[in-house]
Scaffold this motif. Sequence first.
Motif, short mmCIF file in Angstrom:
data_model
loop_
_atom_site.label_atom_id
_atom_site.label_comp_id
_atom_site.label_asym_id
_atom_site.label_seq_id
_atom_site.Cartn_x
_atom_site.Cartn_y
_atom_site.Cartn_z
N ALA A 20 -3.13 -9.12 12.99
CA ALA A 20 -3.53 -8.32 14.03
C ALA A 20 -3.95 -6.62 13.57
N SER A 21 -3.07 -6.31 12.49
CA SER A 21 -3.34 -5.38 11.93
C SER A 21 -5.22 -4.63 11.20
N VAL A 22 -4.98 -5.44 11.47
CA VAL A 22 -7.31 -6.12 10.75
C VAL A 22 -8.02 -6.29 11.43
N GLY A 23 -7.39 -6.34 13.00
CA GLY A 23 -7.96 -7.11 13.62
C GLY A 23 -8.55 -8.44 13.77
N LEU A 24 -7.89 -9.35 12.90
CA LEU A 24 -8.32 -10.79 13.18
C LEU A 24 -6.99 -11.47 13.97
N LEU A 70 -11.48 -2.09 -0.67
CA LEU A 70 -9.93 -2.26 -1.37
C LEU A 70 -9.22 -1.03 -0.30
N ALA A 71 -9.42 -0.31 -0.65
CA ALA A 71 -8.05 0.48 0.21
C ALA A 71 -8.33 0.56 1.95
N ARG A 72 -9.61 0.28 2.49
CA ARG A 72 -9.55 0.52 3.72
C ARG A 72 -9.03 -0.96 4.92
N ALA A 73 -10.05 -2.83 3.41
CA ALA A 73 -9.25 -3.11 3.82
C ALA A 73 -7.93 -3.90 3.98
N LEU A 74 -7.06 -3.30 3.25
CA LEU A 74 -5.48 -3.31 2.98
C LEU A 74 -4.69 -2.11 3.94
#
Length: 283
Positions: A20-24, A70-74
């Motif tokens: 949910a925190s990454v819009g999934l 990776l910093a953005r994805a995580l």
Amino acid sequence: MDSSGLATQLRLWRDRTSPASVGLPSQPRRRAPGLRREEVAQLAGISGDYLVRLEQGRAQHPSVQVVQSLARALRLDDIERDVLYRLAGHLPPSPSRIQRHVPPSVMRLVDRLGDTPVSVIDASWQTILQNQAATALFGDLSGESERGRNRAWRTFMDLPGMGRFEPQTRSMVERDVVADLRAALLRLPDDPDLASLVRDLREQSPRFAELWETTPAKPRGAQRKTLHHPVVGWMTLDCDKLTVNDGELQIVVFTAEPGTPDAEALALAVVIGLQEMEAVATG
């Protein structure tokens, strides 16, 4: 580079990041509350196999671009981002370099805007992040090279995907790009990426070179753009920006006045783009 430390931290950060925190969408049957490897890889724009090798300590010296992704994805904060840089064998970003780290709060804002096209660009006009609506309207940049993701480069190299501007809008955009890049170069004279971009544009675009000699430095402001969509035709959009990271990142939002033909055209263009993206994804 600390391969073992990097592997451990990547797994820990992945496990603590909820879909949910990454819009999934959340799914009831998940072995762990965090993200799957393939989800992180997709968000970061890298291969799943490469992420596996990073998490197993078998990959050496990931590039700065991979670390940034990776910093953005995580959804790492500034302190965690610097830890990631050091574990990967890189110096963290300094005040003399372009700041490309997108804070988690900005990512949440982009996610929440939903059907409104939103992009995040840095001081060199590099597209760092855009939501699905922006991708639907302007095209998918995830598979592009570094230069291919740069809006200034795409504008002066006349690359497809940003819509066809009417002449007055194009002239305004070109001048705003040059003025803003000149202002950025005055703020960040030692940034090699920015200097390289300006040098290459001056060498390869006669129009950019001409404007560079005659346009004074001025940070970018709000704009109104008239552009052509191949299906819905012409529409005039307000292009507003919000600045974060002391002004080095810009959140660019495209809207039209509610109830107008421009608003209807924008909504239809986004729907058409999303449908095309879904058709490509499903084969």
